[in-house]
Enzyme design. Structure first.
Site, PDB file in Angstrom:
ATOM      1  N   SER A  17     -14.719  -8.838   5.979  1.00 27.34           N
ATOM      2  CA  SER A  17     -15.298  -7.626   6.534  1.00 27.34           C
ATOM      3  C   SER A  17     -16.833  -7.579   6.578  1.00 27.34           C
ATOM      4  O   SER A  17     -17.139  -7.119   7.652  1.00 27.34           O
ATOM      5  CB  SER A  17     -14.777  -6.489   5.653  1.00 27.34           C
ATOM      6  OG  SER A  17     -13.379  -6.141   5.721  1.00 27.34           O
ATOM      7  N   LYS A  66      -6.043   1.020  -2.861  1.00 26.55           N
ATOM      8  CA  LYS A  66      -5.800   1.792  -1.622  1.00 26.55           C
ATOM      9  C   LYS A  66      -5.512   3.145  -2.165  1.00 26.55           C
ATOM     10  O   LYS A  66      -5.594   4.252  -1.574  1.00 26.55           O
ATOM     11  CB  LYS A  66      -4.920   1.112  -0.385  1.00 26.55           C
ATOM     12  CG  LYS A  66      -5.783  -0.043   0.319  1.00 26.55           C
ATOM     13  CD  LYS A  66      -5.072  -0.462   1.294  1.00 26.55           C
ATOM     14  CE  LYS A  66      -5.605  -1.614   2.005  1.00 26.55           C
ATOM     15  NZ  LYS A  66      -4.895  -2.111   3.328  1.00 26.55           N
ATOM     16  N   ASN A  87      -7.808   3.217   3.333  1.00 27.82           N
ATOM     17  CA  ASN A  87      -8.728   2.104   3.265  1.00 27.82           C
ATOM     18  C   ASN A  87     -10.081   2.255   3.910  1.00 27.82           C
ATOM     19  O   ASN A  87     -10.898   1.420   3.923  1.00 27.82           O
ATOM     20  CB  ASN A  87      -8.028   1.261   4.331  1.00 27.82           C
ATOM     21  CG  ASN A  87      -8.086   1.109   5.734  1.00 27.82           C
ATOM     22  OD1 ASN A  87      -8.483   2.408   6.487  1.00 27.82           O
ATOM     23  ND2 ASN A  87      -8.233   0.317   6.571  1.00 27.82           N
ATOM     24  N   ARG A 152      13.614  -8.691   0.234  1.00 28.80           N
ATOM     25  CA  ARG A 152      14.302  -9.432  -1.015  1.00 28.80           C
ATOM     26  C   ARG A 152      14.918  -8.139  -1.655  1.00 28.80           C
ATOM     27  O   ARG A 152      16.180  -8.468  -2.119  1.00 28.80           O
ATOM     28  CB  ARG A 152      13.149 -10.157  -1.629  1.00 28.80           C
ATOM     29  CG  ARG A 152      13.817 -11.095  -2.674  1.00 28.80           C
ATOM     30  CD  ARG A 152      12.817 -11.736  -3.390  1.00 28.80           C
ATOM     31  NE  ARG A 152      11.792 -11.004  -3.877  1.00 28.80           N
ATOM     32  CZ  ARG A 152      10.602 -11.670  -4.504  1.00 28.80           C
ATOM     33  NH1 ARG A 152      10.651 -12.923  -4.612  1.00 28.80           N
ATOM     34  NH2 ARG A 152       9.621 -10.942  -4.882  1.00 28.80           N
ATOM     35  N   LYS A 156      13.902  -1.343  -2.210  1.00 30.54           N
ATOM     36  CA  LYS A 156      12.522  -0.969  -1.607  1.00 30.54           C
ATOM     37  C   LYS A 156      12.696  -0.567  -0.344  1.00 30.54           C
ATOM     38  O   LYS A 156      11.865   0.132  -0.020  1.00 30.54           O
ATOM     39  CB  LYS A 156      11.361  -2.204  -2.248  1.00 30.54           C
ATOM     40  CG  LYS A 156      11.140  -1.753  -3.642  1.00 30.54           C
ATOM     41  CD  LYS A 156      10.407  -3.127  -3.938  1.00 30.54           C
ATOM     42  CE  LYS A 156       8.848  -3.469  -3.536  1.00 30.54           C
ATOM     43  NZ  LYS A 156       8.061  -4.292  -4.043  1.00 30.54           N
TER      44      LYS A 156
HETATM   45  P1  ATR Z   1       1.410  -5.928  -0.335  1.00 26.75           P
HETATM   46  O1  ATR Z   1       0.735  -4.797  -0.847  1.00 26.75           O
HETATM   47  O2  ATR Z   1       0.563  -7.040   0.354  1.00 26.75           O
HETATM   48  O3  ATR Z   1       2.565  -5.367   0.595  1.00 26.75           O
HETATM   49  P2  ATR Z   1       3.336  -6.062  -2.439  1.00 26.75           P
HETATM   50  O4  ATR Z   1       3.376  -4.690  -2.548  1.00 26.75           O
HETATM   51  O5  ATR Z   1       3.197  -7.002  -3.703  1.00 26.75           O
HETATM   52  O6  ATR Z   1       2.225  -6.572  -1.725  1.00 26.75           O
HETATM   53  O7  ATR Z   1       4.535  -6.550  -1.736  1.00 26.75           O
HETATM   54  C1  ATR Z   1       5.038  -8.006  -1.335  1.00 26.75           C
HETATM   55  C2  ATR Z   1       6.111  -8.194  -0.300  1.00 26.75           C
HETATM   56  O8  ATR Z   1       6.272  -9.366  -0.274  1.00 26.75           O
HETATM   57  C3  ATR Z   1       7.468  -7.305  -1.096  1.00 26.75           C
HETATM   58  O9  ATR Z   1       8.112  -6.980   0.002  1.00 26.75           O
HETATM   59  C4  ATR Z   1       8.095  -8.738  -1.656  1.00 26.75           C
HETATM   60  O10 ATR Z   1       9.460  -8.368  -1.875  1.00 26.75           O
HETATM   61  P3  ATR Z   1      10.134  -7.782  -3.206  1.00 26.75           P
HETATM   62  O11 ATR Z   1       9.897  -6.245  -2.863  1.00 26.75           O
HETATM   63  O12 ATR Z   1      11.313  -8.125  -3.226  1.00 26.75           O
HETATM   64  O13 ATR Z   1       9.142  -8.134  -4.342  1.00 26.75           O
HETATM   65  C5  ATR Z   1       7.835  -9.382  -0.636  1.00 26.75           C
HETATM   66  N1  ATR Z   1       7.726 -11.173  -1.372  1.00 26.75           N
HETATM   67  C6  ATR Z   1       7.146 -11.499  -2.129  1.00 26.75           C
HETATM   68  N2  ATR Z   1       7.544 -12.647  -2.357  1.00 26.75           N
HETATM   69  C7  ATR Z   1       8.701 -13.025  -1.850  1.00 26.75           C
HETATM   70  C8  ATR Z   1       9.631 -14.108  -1.726  1.00 26.75           C
HETATM   71  N3  ATR Z   1       9.270 -15.191  -2.448  1.00 26.75           N
HETATM   72  N4  ATR Z   1      10.558 -14.032  -0.966  1.00 26.75           N
HETATM   73  C9  ATR Z   1      11.099 -13.097  -0.291  1.00 26.75           C
HETATM   74  N5  ATR Z   1      10.062 -11.765  -0.449  1.00 26.75           N
HETATM   75  C10 ATR Z   1       8.882 -11.922  -1.121  1.00 26.75           C
END
Ligand code: ATR
Length: 272
Positions: A17, A66, A87, A152, A156
């Site tokens: 940024s 955020k 943001n 996954r 959510k």
């Molecule tokens: P951000 O704020 O960057 O979105 P986050 O809120 O931690 O970060 O979200 C990460 C996302 O990546 C989530 O949807 C997570 O899935 P879960 O809700 O099941 O945790 C997904 N994610 C992270 N690692 C993953 C993996 N190995 N396989 C599938 N989904 C994954």
């Protein structure tokens, strides 16, 4: 006095940024400083107040602040009120304004820079965290045919679909149906690439014209890129989105629209 801006995040050392905003300022002959500030977890409010008390006129906020920035804002934009995240902070006449330019940054990059469109498209959004939530309202405002969330942790995805269902045709894609539909656009909003893990979706989720867009850039977008290229699909990373969200913040602060050049993009690519 020079305009004083910053970005708060943790971690922050790799933030692009400052380079982006300094480049915008130079191109518009505006004098400003823009620094990257490592925020302390749990101390956002006091550190942000301190920055504003010392002449800061506004700042950007990235992970993980955020939601804190949303609470910190006196007046919130409509889009921030929908996603409960901010943001872009602007400080004017003692009032703290909160906005969020992430969603519009994605839309501008996808439609204006890449020449694509959302209207009537079938879209799959993979992931259900903060990044996914940030783009959902703007995507729905562009009137897609459908927006499916696949995650996954299905609960959510369901929560997000419920939260935004008044805005348009949003639903989850569940495991039972993942082999039955294909999409025009697949957006990766997961952190799979950050952790360098393998990205994969069943082959029925795409056709030969499906476009893949990763909201992250650099190494974090590699997992999805490898999968997209393996399947011969058109792939874009989120660097354009990063620049566009910055341009929107810049416009909020300075009421001037920076010109986004290939030169800036190339400069940033070298820094990734
Ligand atoms: P951000 O704020 O960057 O979105 P986050 O809120 O931690 O970060 O979200 C990460 C996302 O990546 C989530 O949807 C997570 O899935 P879960 O809700 O099941 O945790 C997904 N994610 C992270 N690692 C993953 C993996 N190995 N396989 C599938 N989904 C994954």
């Amino acid at each position: 006095m020079m305009n004083k801006y910053a970005v708060f995040g943790n971690p922050i050392e790799h933030s692009l940024s400052p380079v982006i905003h300094e480049n915008f300022a130079k191109s518009l002959q505006i004098q400003l400083t823009y620094t990257a500030i490592l925020g302390s977890i749990g101390k956002f409010e006091s550190e942000a107040k301190n920055f504003l008390a010392n002449g800061g006129e506004g700042f950007n906020v990235t992970l993980p602040f955020k939601q804190d920035a949303f609470k910190f804002s006196d007046i919130k934009s409509d889009i921030s009120n929908i996603t409960k995240s901010v943001n872009t902070i602007t400080y004017k006449d003692g009032i703290i304004y909160g906005d969020n330019t992430d969603g519009i940054g994605f839309i501008k990059d996808f439609t204006q820079n890449l020449g694509q469109n959302i209207k009537n498209k079938k879209i799959l959004l993979v992931g259900a965290g903060g990044a996914a939530m940030g783009v959902i309202p703007n995507i729905l405002m562009e009137l897609p045919k459908e927006l499916k969330i696949y995650n996954r942790t299905e609960l959510k995805a369901q929560n997000l679909a419920n939260q935004f269902k008044a805005l348009g045709p949003i639903d989850i894609l569940d495991q039972n149906n993942i082999n039955k539909v294909n999409f025009d656009l697949i957006i990766n909003a997961t952190s799979i690439g950050i952790n360098n893990l393998k990205f994969s979706l069943p082959s029925n989720t795409f056709n030969k014209n499906t476009i893949c867009y990763d909201m992250s850039y650099g190494n974090a977008s590699r997992s999805f890129m490898i999968w997209a290229e393996y399947n011969n699909l058109k792939f874009y990373d989120g660097l354009g989105m990063l620049i566009e969200q910055a341009a929107e913040s810049f416009f909020i602060w300075q009421n001037k629209k920076p010109n986004i050049t290939e030169e800036l993009k190339n400069l940033l690519r070298k820094k990734l």
